[in-house]
Design an enzyme around this catalytic site. Sequence first.
Site, short mmCIF file in Angstrom:
data_model
loop_
_atom_site.label_atom_id
_atom_site.label_comp_id
_atom_site.label_asym_id
_atom_site.label_seq_id
_atom_site.Cartn_x
_atom_site.Cartn_y
_atom_site.Cartn_z
N LYS A 89 -9.04 18.25 -21.78
CA LYS A 89 -9.27 19.68 -21.92
C LYS A 89 -9.40 20.12 -23.38
CE LYS A 89 -7.20 20.68 -17.43
NZ LYS A 89 -8.47 20.84 -16.70
N TYR A 121 -0.48 16.95 -9.93
CA TYR A 121 -1.89 16.52 -9.98
C TYR A 121 -2.13 15.72 -11.25
CZ TYR A 121 -6.97 16.74 -10.43
OH TYR A 121 -8.28 16.40 -10.58
N ASP A 140 1.71 13.10 -18.74
CA ASP A 140 0.40 13.70 -18.53
C ASP A 140 0.39 15.03 -19.28
OD1 ASP A 140 -1.85 15.05 -17.70
OD2 ASP A 140 -1.59 14.63 -15.57
#
Length: 317
Positions: free
Chosen positions: A151, A23, A124
């Site tokens: 985040k 993802y 990522d």
Amino acid sequence: MMALKTARAHTGRPKIAKCEGAYHGSYDYAEVSLDPTPEAWGRNTPVSVAYARGTPDNVLADVLTIPFNDTEAAVSLIREHGRELACVLVDPMPNRAGLAPADRSYLEALRKVTREVGALLIFDEVITFRVGYRGAQGLWNIETDLTTLGKIIGGGFPVGAVCGRKEFMAVFDPRPGKPALPHGGTFSANPVTMRAGIAAMELLDEPAFARLDAMGAAVRAGIDAAFRRHNVPGRTVGLGSLLKIHFTDRPIRDYRSAYPTAEETARQSVFSRALLNLGVLAAGNGLMALSTPMTDADIDAIIEAVSGALGEVSASL
């Protein structure tokens, strides 16, 4: 999205490569082959499959899906399509693909082959930046071309960032005129997020990461022992403050090995509900994320609650 656009703007090439089951956000290209079912896996190499209804066929044509942790197959595919590839996008420990850490040799091979074909290597680290003081690339000692972050760098506020070497980030430079890649937005450089992020990064020093590592190791060991104690097939995977619970004894290395059977899905459902009733909130897919405010008592409570939830799973077998 901005990282992929950066790679295209820098190289002038159209295609990207990404790992099956990983993802990377909701950009059409990034979410290709996010959750393919076994019927769509393909026999020898992953097939690019749309995640959302309405995804244009040309999006699928511009995404090369590669296997995670299969060095020989991934390198072969990248070489085959190398002239068209702008970048290879990889999460060193992809949550949706099982949270299995990448083999160092796999990441080293991606670094070598991307340089060989002239494509950018993008990590990522939206999630994995929390596994070490220098992120996952610091743990694996891999030099990336671009890195995406989010985040924890926002200190609890919504945030996203792309960073990299000057030669690649130059596509955003407006000083000579219109940049190769214009970038702006309503939430760009939000001052509250920036201040919260600075505070979080200052608190996350090397001793803090050492403590998180110890906490993560203790929770994973405690949960694995509980699986054995209750005679339930299962294990944990992860690094640092991250862990994921799988209801299987088979090795978890990639999306396909992590893909749950109907029986494993049912056990995960029983476990998640029981765990919540015992006062511990975990993701429905078994993901847990530990944090610095937690104490040793919290760690003991998590392990005890997991043991109780596994007792309910055992009773349902």
